[in-house]
Design a protein around this motif. Structure first.
Motif, PDB file in Angstrom:
ATOM      1  N   ILE A  72      17.167  33.672   0.141  1.00  0.00           N
ATOM      2  CA  ILE A  72      17.657  32.386   0.632  1.00  0.00           C
ATOM      3  C   ILE A  72      17.226  32.224   2.090  1.00  0.00           C
ATOM      4  CG2 ILE A  72      19.692  30.959   1.089  1.00  0.00           C
ATOM      5  CD1 ILE A  72      21.142  32.477  -1.112  1.00  0.00           C
ATOM      6  N   VAL A  73      16.737  31.046   2.402  1.00  0.00           N
ATOM      7  CA  VAL A  73      16.418  30.702   3.799  1.00  0.00           C
ATOM      8  C   VAL A  73      17.213  29.455   4.173  1.00  0.00           C
ATOM      9  CG1 VAL A  73      14.130  31.736   3.830  1.00  0.00           C
ATOM     10  CG2 VAL A  73      14.405  29.390   3.035  1.00  0.00           C
ATOM     11  N   GLN A  74      17.542  29.366   5.449  1.00  0.00           N
ATOM     12  CA  GLN A  74      18.351  28.262   5.940  1.00  0.00           C
ATOM     13  C   GLN A  74      17.522  26.976   6.054  1.00  0.00           C
ATOM     14  OE1 GLN A  74      21.559  28.738   6.252  1.00  0.00           O
ATOM     15  NE2 GLN A  74      21.369  30.943   5.819  1.00  0.00           N
ATOM     16  N   GLU A  75      18.214  25.890   6.371  1.00  0.00           N
ATOM     17  CA  GLU A  75      17.553  24.595   6.490  1.00  0.00           C
ATOM     18  C   GLU A  75      16.500  24.585   7.587  1.00  0.00           C
ATOM     19  OE1 GLU A  75      16.633  20.735   5.598  1.00  0.00           O
ATOM     20  OE2 GLU A  75      18.049  22.013   4.516  1.00  0.00           O
ATOM     21  N   TYR A  76      16.746  25.334   8.648  1.00  0.00           N
ATOM     22  CA  TYR A  76      15.821  25.357   9.788  1.00  0.00           C
ATOM     23  C   TYR A  76      14.814  26.498   9.711  1.00  0.00           C
ATOM     24  CZ  TYR A  76      19.366  28.772  11.141  1.00  0.00           C
ATOM     25  OH  TYR A  76      20.257  29.822  11.148  1.00  0.00           O
ATOM     26  N   GLU A  77      14.706  27.156   8.561  1.00  0.00           N
ATOM     27  CA  GLU A  77      13.788  28.284   8.401  1.00  0.00           C
ATOM     28  C   GLU A  77      12.813  28.030   7.258  1.00  0.00           C
ATOM     29  OE1 GLU A  77      16.552  32.071   9.826  1.00  0.00           O
ATOM     30  OE2 GLU A  77      16.416  31.552   7.693  1.00  0.00           O
ATOM     31  N   ARG A  78      11.683  28.730   7.326  1.00  0.00           N
ATOM     32  CA  ARG A  78      10.716  28.743   6.241  1.00  0.00           C
ATOM     33  C   ARG A  78      10.253  30.177   6.033  1.00  0.00           C
ATOM     34  NH1 ARG A  78      12.736  24.575   6.305  1.00  0.00           N
ATOM     35  NH2 ARG A  78      11.840  22.479   6.103  1.00  0.00           N
ATOM     36  N   ALA A  79       9.859  30.472   4.783  1.00  0.00           N
ATOM     37  CA  ALA A  79       9.421  31.821   4.424  1.00  0.00           C
ATOM     38  C   ALA A  79       7.952  31.781   4.024  1.00  0.00           C
ATOM     39  CB  ALA A  79      10.269  32.384   3.284  1.00  0.00           C
ATOM     40  N   VAL A  80       7.135  32.589   4.697  1.00  0.00           N
ATOM     41  CA  VAL A  80       5.721  32.727   4.368  1.00  0.00           C
ATOM     42  C   VAL A  80       5.572  34.004   3.539  1.00  0.00           C
ATOM     43  CG1 VAL A  80       3.385  32.929   5.281  1.00  0.00           C
ATOM     44  CG2 VAL A  80       5.082  31.545   6.499  1.00  0.00           C
ATOM     45  N   ILE A  81       5.093  33.862   2.275  1.00  0.00           N
ATOM     46  CA  ILE A  81       5.064  34.969   1.319  1.00  0.00           C
ATOM     47  C   ILE A  81       3.631  35.464   1.154  1.00  0.00           C
ATOM     48  CG2 ILE A  81       5.641  35.697  -1.018  1.00  0.00           C
ATOM     49  CD1 ILE A  81       7.634  33.393  -1.144  1.00  0.00           C
ATOM     50  N   PHE A  82       3.468  36.794   1.178  1.00  0.00           N
ATOM     51  CA  PHE A  82       2.190  37.450   0.901  1.00  0.00           C
ATOM     52  C   PHE A  82       2.355  38.300  -0.349  1.00  0.00           C
ATOM     53  CE2 PHE A  82       2.166  36.606   5.416  1.00  0.00           C
ATOM     54  CZ  PHE A  82       0.888  36.127   5.644  1.00  0.00           C
ATOM     55  N   ARG A  83       1.458  38.107  -1.310  1.00  0.00           N
ATOM     56  CA  ARG A  83       1.471  38.867  -2.563  1.00  0.00           C
ATOM     57  C   ARG A  83       0.206  39.702  -2.632  1.00  0.00           C
ATOM     58  NH1 ARG A  83       3.210  35.361  -7.354  1.00  0.00           N
ATOM     59  NH2 ARG A  83       5.184  35.793  -6.279  1.00  0.00           N
ATOM     60  N   LEU A  84       0.409  41.011  -2.640  1.00  0.00           N
ATOM     61  CA  LEU A  84      -0.707  41.953  -2.602  1.00  0.00           C
ATOM     62  C   LEU A  84      -1.632  41.657  -1.414  1.00  0.00           C
ATOM     63  CD1 LEU A  84      -1.632  42.242  -6.396  1.00  0.00           C
ATOM     64  CD2 LEU A  84      -0.301  43.829  -4.999  1.00  0.00           C
TER      65      LEU A  84
END
Length: 329
Positions: A72-84
Protein backbone atom coordinates in the motif's frame (compact mmCIF):
# COMPACT_ATOMS: atom_id res chain seq x y z
CA UNK A 1 41.60 -0.66 -32.15
CA UNK A 2 41.64 1.94 -34.90
CA UNK A 3 41.60 5.59 -33.90
CA UNK A 4 39.43 7.27 -36.52
CA UNK A 5 39.07 11.02 -36.64
CA UNK A 6 35.94 12.84 -37.67
CA UNK A 7 36.10 16.40 -39.02
CA UNK A 8 33.92 19.05 -37.43
CA UNK A 9 32.49 22.26 -38.86
CA UNK A 10 35.11 24.36 -37.07
CA UNK A 11 37.89 22.32 -38.69
CA UNK A 12 39.03 20.63 -35.46
CA UNK A 13 39.55 16.85 -35.56
CA UNK A 14 37.97 14.78 -32.81
CA UNK A 15 38.30 11.10 -32.12
CA UNK A 16 35.44 8.63 -31.88
CA UNK A 17 35.72 8.52 -28.06
CA UNK A 18 35.46 12.34 -27.82
CA UNK A 19 32.38 12.37 -30.03
CA UNK A 20 30.74 9.69 -27.91
CA UNK A 21 31.49 11.65 -24.71
CA UNK A 22 30.14 14.84 -26.25
CA UNK A 23 26.87 13.18 -27.27
CA UNK A 24 26.35 11.42 -23.92
CA UNK A 25 24.21 14.17 -22.28
CA UNK A 26 21.97 14.35 -25.33
CA UNK A 27 21.49 10.61 -25.39
CA UNK A 28 20.71 10.53 -21.67
CA UNK A 29 17.99 13.15 -22.12
CA UNK A 30 16.48 11.31 -25.08
CA UNK A 31 16.67 7.90 -23.39
CA UNK A 32 13.38 6.00 -23.26
CA UNK A 33 12.74 3.06 -21.00
CA UNK A 34 11.69 -0.26 -22.52
CA UNK A 35 8.88 -1.17 -20.14
CA UNK A 36 7.58 -4.05 -22.26
CA UNK A 37 3.97 -4.79 -23.01
CA UNK A 38 3.02 -6.48 -19.77
CA UNK A 39 4.39 -9.94 -20.65
CA UNK A 40 7.64 -11.69 -19.77
CA UNK A 41 9.18 -10.78 -23.12
CA UNK A 42 12.72 -9.48 -22.69
CA UNK A 43 13.54 -11.38 -19.49
CA UNK A 44 15.21 -14.26 -21.31
CA UNK A 45 14.76 -17.97 -20.77
CA UNK A 46 16.26 -17.92 -17.29
CA UNK A 47 14.08 -15.00 -16.28
CA UNK A 48 10.93 -16.69 -17.55
CA UNK A 49 11.75 -19.84 -15.59
CA UNK A 50 12.31 -17.83 -12.43
CA UNK A 51 8.99 -16.05 -12.89
CA UNK A 52 7.14 -19.33 -13.45
CA UNK A 53 8.74 -20.80 -10.33
CA UNK A 54 7.74 -17.68 -8.38
CA UNK A 55 4.10 -17.89 -9.49
CA UNK A 56 3.96 -21.57 -8.53
CA UNK A 57 5.43 -20.77 -5.13
CA UNK A 58 2.86 -17.99 -4.61
CA UNK A 59 0.00 -20.36 -5.49
CA UNK A 60 1.27 -23.10 -3.16
CA UNK A 61 1.70 -20.75 -0.21
CA UNK A 62 -1.24 -18.55 -1.12
CA UNK A 63 -2.68 -17.72 2.29
CA UNK A 64 0.72 -16.64 3.58
CA UNK A 65 2.18 -14.89 0.55
CA UNK A 66 -0.73 -12.48 0.35
CA UNK A 67 0.76 -10.51 3.24
CA UNK A 68 4.08 -10.22 1.35
CA UNK A 69 2.68 -9.54 -2.11
CA UNK A 70 0.15 -6.80 -1.39
CA UNK A 71 1.61 -3.36 -0.70
CA UNK A 72 0.00 0.00 0.00
CA UNK A 73 1.21 3.50 -0.84
CA UNK A 74 -0.29 6.74 0.37
CA UNK A 75 -2.01 9.38 -1.74
CA UNK A 76 1.15 11.48 -1.89
CA UNK A 77 3.44 8.53 -2.75
CA UNK A 78 4.22 6.44 -5.80
CA UNK A 79 5.99 3.08 -6.10
CA UNK A 80 8.51 2.37 -8.86
CA UNK A 81 8.74 -1.44 -9.35
CA UNK A 82 11.68 -3.37 -10.82
CA UNK A 83 11.17 -7.00 -11.85
CA UNK A 84 14.35 -8.98 -12.36
CA UNK A 85 16.16 -5.65 -12.61
CA UNK A 86 13.89 -4.28 -15.34
CA UNK A 87 11.34 -1.51 -14.96
CA UNK A 88 7.79 -2.86 -14.84
CA UNK A 89 5.43 -1.61 -17.54
CA UNK A 90 2.82 0.96 -16.61
CA UNK A 91 5.11 3.32 -14.78
CA UNK A 92 4.86 4.11 -11.10
CA UNK A 93 2.11 2.44 -9.09
CA UNK A 94 -0.24 4.09 -6.66
CA UNK A 95 -1.88 5.47 -4.78
CA UNK A 96 -3.57 2.53 -3.08
CA UNK A 97 -2.91 -1.21 -3.32
CA UNK A 98 -0.54 -2.91 -5.79
CA UNK A 99 0.91 -6.40 -6.21
CA UNK A 100 4.57 -7.46 -6.22
CA UNK A 101 6.28 -10.82 -6.45
CA UNK A 102 8.25 -11.38 -3.25
CA UNK A 103 11.24 -13.07 -4.86
CA UNK A 104 11.69 -11.18 -8.13
CA UNK A 105 10.34 -7.68 -7.53
CA UNK A 106 11.80 -4.68 -5.76
CA UNK A 107 10.09 -1.35 -5.35
CA UNK A 108 11.01 2.14 -4.19
CA UNK A 109 8.61 4.67 -2.75
CA UNK A 110 8.82 8.24 -4.00
CA UNK A 111 7.28 11.16 -2.09
CA UNK A 112 5.48 13.64 -4.38
CA UNK A 113 5.03 16.38 -1.77
CA UNK A 114 6.91 19.65 -1.94
CA UNK A 115 10.23 19.44 -0.12
CA UNK A 116 12.22 22.42 1.14
CA UNK A 117 15.83 22.66 2.22
CA UNK A 118 18.24 25.40 3.24
CA UNK A 119 21.26 26.15 1.10
CA UNK A 120 24.25 26.56 3.45
CA UNK A 121 25.84 30.04 3.54
CA UNK A 122 28.15 30.45 0.57
CA UNK A 123 31.17 32.76 0.62
CA UNK A 124 30.88 34.47 -2.77
CA UNK A 125 33.14 37.00 -4.48
CA UNK A 126 30.87 39.42 -6.31
CA UNK A 127 31.61 41.04 -9.65
CA UNK A 128 33.00 44.17 -7.96
CA UNK A 129 35.37 42.07 -5.75
CA UNK A 130 33.35 42.16 -2.52
CA UNK A 131 33.12 39.03 -0.38
CA UNK A 132 29.57 38.31 0.81
CA UNK A 133 27.96 35.35 2.56
CA UNK A 134 24.58 34.39 1.08
CA UNK A 135 22.17 31.61 1.99
CA UNK A 136 18.88 30.62 0.39
CA UNK A 137 15.96 28.20 0.61
CA UNK A 138 14.75 25.97 -2.24
CA UNK A 139 11.32 24.35 -2.71
CA UNK A 140 11.03 21.40 -5.10
CA UNK A 141 8.92 18.32 -5.75
CA UNK A 142 9.19 15.13 -7.79
CA UNK A 143 6.96 15.32 -10.86
CA UNK A 144 8.11 12.05 -12.54
CA UNK A 145 8.86 9.23 -10.04
CA UNK A 146 10.28 6.92 -12.70
CA UNK A 147 12.86 9.43 -13.95
CA UNK A 148 13.83 10.42 -10.41
CA UNK A 149 14.76 6.79 -9.68
CA UNK A 150 16.27 5.69 -13.00
CA UNK A 151 18.12 8.82 -14.16
CA UNK A 152 19.79 9.86 -10.89
CA UNK A 153 21.02 7.96 -7.87
CA UNK A 154 19.68 10.37 -5.24
CA UNK A 155 17.58 13.21 -6.59
CA UNK A 156 17.37 15.02 -3.23
CA UNK A 157 21.13 15.09 -2.66
CA UNK A 158 21.81 16.01 -6.26
CA UNK A 159 19.34 18.90 -6.11
CA UNK A 160 20.97 20.22 -2.94
CA UNK A 161 24.46 20.18 -4.43
CA UNK A 162 23.22 21.74 -7.66
CA UNK A 163 21.50 24.53 -5.70
CA UNK A 164 24.76 25.41 -3.95
CA UNK A 165 26.76 25.63 -7.18
CA UNK A 166 23.97 27.54 -8.93
CA UNK A 167 23.84 30.08 -6.09
CA UNK A 168 27.58 30.69 -6.39
CA UNK A 169 27.49 30.92 -10.17
CA UNK A 170 24.55 33.33 -10.32
CA UNK A 171 25.76 35.68 -7.59
CA UNK A 172 29.30 35.68 -8.97
CA UNK A 173 28.04 37.65 -11.98
CA UNK A 174 26.30 40.34 -9.86
CA UNK A 175 27.55 43.48 -8.18
CA UNK A 176 27.10 43.95 -4.45
CA UNK A 177 24.39 46.57 -4.98
CA UNK A 178 22.48 44.19 -7.28
CA UNK A 179 22.68 41.41 -4.68
CA UNK A 180 21.25 43.70 -1.99
CA UNK A 181 18.51 45.26 -4.11
CA UNK A 182 17.50 42.73 -6.79
CA UNK A 183 16.81 39.65 -4.68
CA UNK A 184 13.63 38.83 -6.56
CA UNK A 185 15.44 38.86 -9.91
CA UNK A 186 18.21 36.65 -8.52
CA UNK A 187 15.68 34.21 -7.06
CA UNK A 188 13.83 33.95 -10.36
CA UNK A 189 17.08 33.40 -12.27
CA UNK A 190 18.15 30.64 -9.87
CA UNK A 191 14.72 28.99 -10.08
CA UNK A 192 14.76 28.87 -13.89
CA UNK A 193 18.35 27.56 -13.95
CA UNK A 194 17.66 24.81 -11.40
CA UNK A 195 14.37 23.83 -13.04
CA UNK A 196 16.04 23.42 -16.41
CA UNK A 197 18.91 21.37 -14.96
CA UNK A 198 16.70 19.04 -12.89
CA UNK A 199 14.12 18.43 -15.62
CA UNK A 200 15.95 15.26 -16.72
CA UNK A 201 15.74 13.97 -13.13
CA UNK A 202 11.95 14.30 -12.93
CA UNK A 203 12.28 17.14 -10.38
CA UNK A 204 10.37 20.42 -10.54
CA UNK A 205 11.93 23.39 -8.69
CA UNK A 206 8.97 25.51 -7.63
CA UNK A 207 10.57 28.40 -5.77
CA UNK A 208 13.94 29.78 -4.68
CA UNK A 209 14.30 32.54 -2.09
CA UNK A 210 17.46 34.37 -0.97
CA UNK A 211 17.25 34.45 2.82
CA UNK A 212 20.14 36.58 4.05
CA UNK A 213 23.10 38.54 2.67
CA UNK A 214 25.88 39.11 5.21
CA UNK A 215 28.56 41.70 4.51
CA UNK A 216 31.96 42.07 6.23
CA UNK A 217 31.91 44.19 9.41
CA UNK A 218 34.30 46.80 8.01
CA UNK A 219 32.15 47.19 4.91
CA UNK A 220 29.04 47.58 7.05
CA UNK A 221 30.71 50.38 9.03
CA UNK A 222 31.84 52.12 5.84
CA UNK A 223 28.35 51.92 4.35
CA UNK A 224 26.81 53.22 7.60
CA UNK A 225 29.23 56.19 7.66
CA UNK A 226 28.46 56.94 4.02
CA UNK A 227 24.70 56.84 4.64
CA UNK A 228 25.05 59.07 7.72
CA UNK A 229 27.10 61.61 5.76
CA UNK A 230 24.49 61.63 3.01
CA UNK A 231 21.70 62.20 5.56
CA UNK A 232 23.64 65.07 7.18
CA UNK A 233 24.19 66.67 3.78
CA UNK A 234 20.48 66.45 2.96
CA UNK A 235 19.59 67.92 6.39
CA UNK A 236 21.89 70.90 5.83
CA UNK A 237 20.41 71.49 2.37
CA UNK A 238 16.86 71.39 3.78
CA UNK A 239 17.82 73.76 6.62
CA UNK A 240 19.43 76.21 4.17
CA UNK A 241 16.34 76.14 1.96
CA UNK A 242 14.17 76.84 5.02
CA UNK A 243 16.33 79.82 6.02
CA UNK A 244 16.14 81.15 2.48
CA UNK A 245 12.35 80.89 2.41
CA UNK A 246 12.13 82.47 5.87
CA UNK A 247 14.31 85.42 4.85
CA UNK A 248 12.15 86.00 1.80
CA UNK A 249 9.01 86.01 3.95
CA UNK A 250 10.59 88.43 6.42
CA UNK A 251 11.60 90.73 3.61
CA UNK A 252 8.06 90.78 2.26
CA UNK A 253 6.70 91.46 5.78
CA UNK A 254 9.19 94.29 6.27
CA UNK A 255 8.15 95.85 2.96
CA UNK A 256 4.49 95.74 4.00
CA UNK A 257 5.21 97.28 7.44
CA UNK A 258 7.45 99.96 5.97
CA UNK A 259 4.62 101.18 3.79
CA UNK A 260 2.63 102.22 6.92
CA UNK A 261 4.41 103.69 10.02
CA UNK A 262 1.47 102.84 12.28
CA UNK A 263 1.76 99.19 11.39
CA UNK A 264 5.17 99.02 13.08
CA UNK A 265 3.76 100.45 16.33
CA UNK A 266 0.80 98.09 16.22
CA UNK A 267 3.10 95.15 15.69
CA UNK A 268 5.28 96.35 18.55
CA UNK A 269 2.34 96.58 20.92
CA UNK A 270 1.07 93.16 19.85
CA UNK A 271 4.47 91.68 20.67
CA UNK A 272 4.42 93.32 24.12
CA UNK A 273 0.95 91.91 24.76
CA UNK A 274 2.13 88.42 23.95
CA UNK A 275 5.20 88.74 26.15
CA UNK A 276 3.30 90.23 29.11
CA UNK A 277 1.18 87.09 29.44
CA UNK A 278 4.15 85.51 31.21
CA UNK A 279 4.23 87.19 34.65
CA UNK A 280 7.80 86.21 35.45
CA UNK A 281 9.24 87.90 32.39
CA UNK A 282 11.45 90.96 32.50
CA UNK A 283 10.86 93.03 29.39
CA UNK A 284 13.36 95.58 28.13
CA UNK A 285 12.26 97.64 25.16
CA UNK A 286 13.54 100.91 23.61
CA UNK A 287 11.57 104.17 23.37
CA UNK A 288 12.45 107.11 21.16
CA UNK A 289 13.77 110.13 23.12
CA UNK A 290 11.24 112.45 21.52
CA UNK A 291 8.40 110.80 23.43
CA UNK A 292 9.91 111.42 26.85
CA UNK A 293 11.79 114.68 26.13
CA UNK A 294 8.78 116.89 26.73
CA UNK A 295 8.20 115.42 30.21
CA UNK A 296 11.81 115.06 31.25
CA UNK A 297 12.85 118.53 30.03
CA UNK A 298 10.44 120.36 32.39
CA UNK A 299 11.77 118.81 35.59
CA UNK A 300 15.44 118.41 34.72
CA UNK A 301 17.74 120.14 32.35
CA UNK A 302 18.59 118.27 29.21
CA UNK A 303 21.65 116.02 29.71
CA UNK A 304 24.63 117.09 27.68
CA UNK A 305 26.93 114.04 27.73
CA UNK A 306 24.33 111.28 27.98
CA UNK A 307 22.83 109.82 24.84
CA UNK A 308 20.12 107.82 26.54
CA UNK A 309 18.10 107.73 29.74
CA UNK A 310 16.67 104.76 31.59
CA UNK A 311 13.16 104.65 33.03
CA UNK A 312 11.15 102.01 34.82
CA UNK A 313 7.70 100.86 33.73
CA UNK A 314 5.19 98.39 35.09
CA UNK A 315 3.18 96.47 32.50
CA UNK A 316 0.43 94.22 33.75
CA UNK A 317 2.44 92.71 36.66
CA UNK A 318 4.31 93.44 39.85
CA UNK A 319 7.72 93.07 38.16
CA UNK A 320 9.65 96.21 37.31
CA UNK A 321 11.00 96.64 33.80
CA UNK A 322 14.07 98.67 32.94
CA UNK A 323 13.52 100.84 29.86
CA UNK A 324 16.45 102.54 28.12
CA UNK A 325 15.61 105.85 26.48
CA UNK A 326 17.39 106.14 23.14
CA UNK A 327 18.27 109.53 21.86
CA UNK A 328 17.81 110.01 18.16
CA UNK A 329 20.84 111.92 17.16
Amino acid sequence: MSNENYPLISGKMESKEEIGFRELPIRSEQMSFNRGNGSEEGYGLCGVLILIFTYILIIITFPVTVFYCIKIVQEYERAVIFRLGRLVSGGAKGPGIFWINPCTDKYQKIDLRTISFDVPPQEILSKDSVTVAVDAVVYYRVCDPTMSVVNVENCASSTRLLAQTTLRNVLGTKNMSDILLDREVISHQMQSTLDEATDAWGVKVERVEVKDVRLPVQLQRAMAAEAEAARDARAKIISAEGEQNSSRALKEAADVIASSPAALQLRFMQTLTQISSEKSSTIIFPLPIEIMRAFVGKAYPEPKNESALTTTANIGSSDSYSVPLIDDM
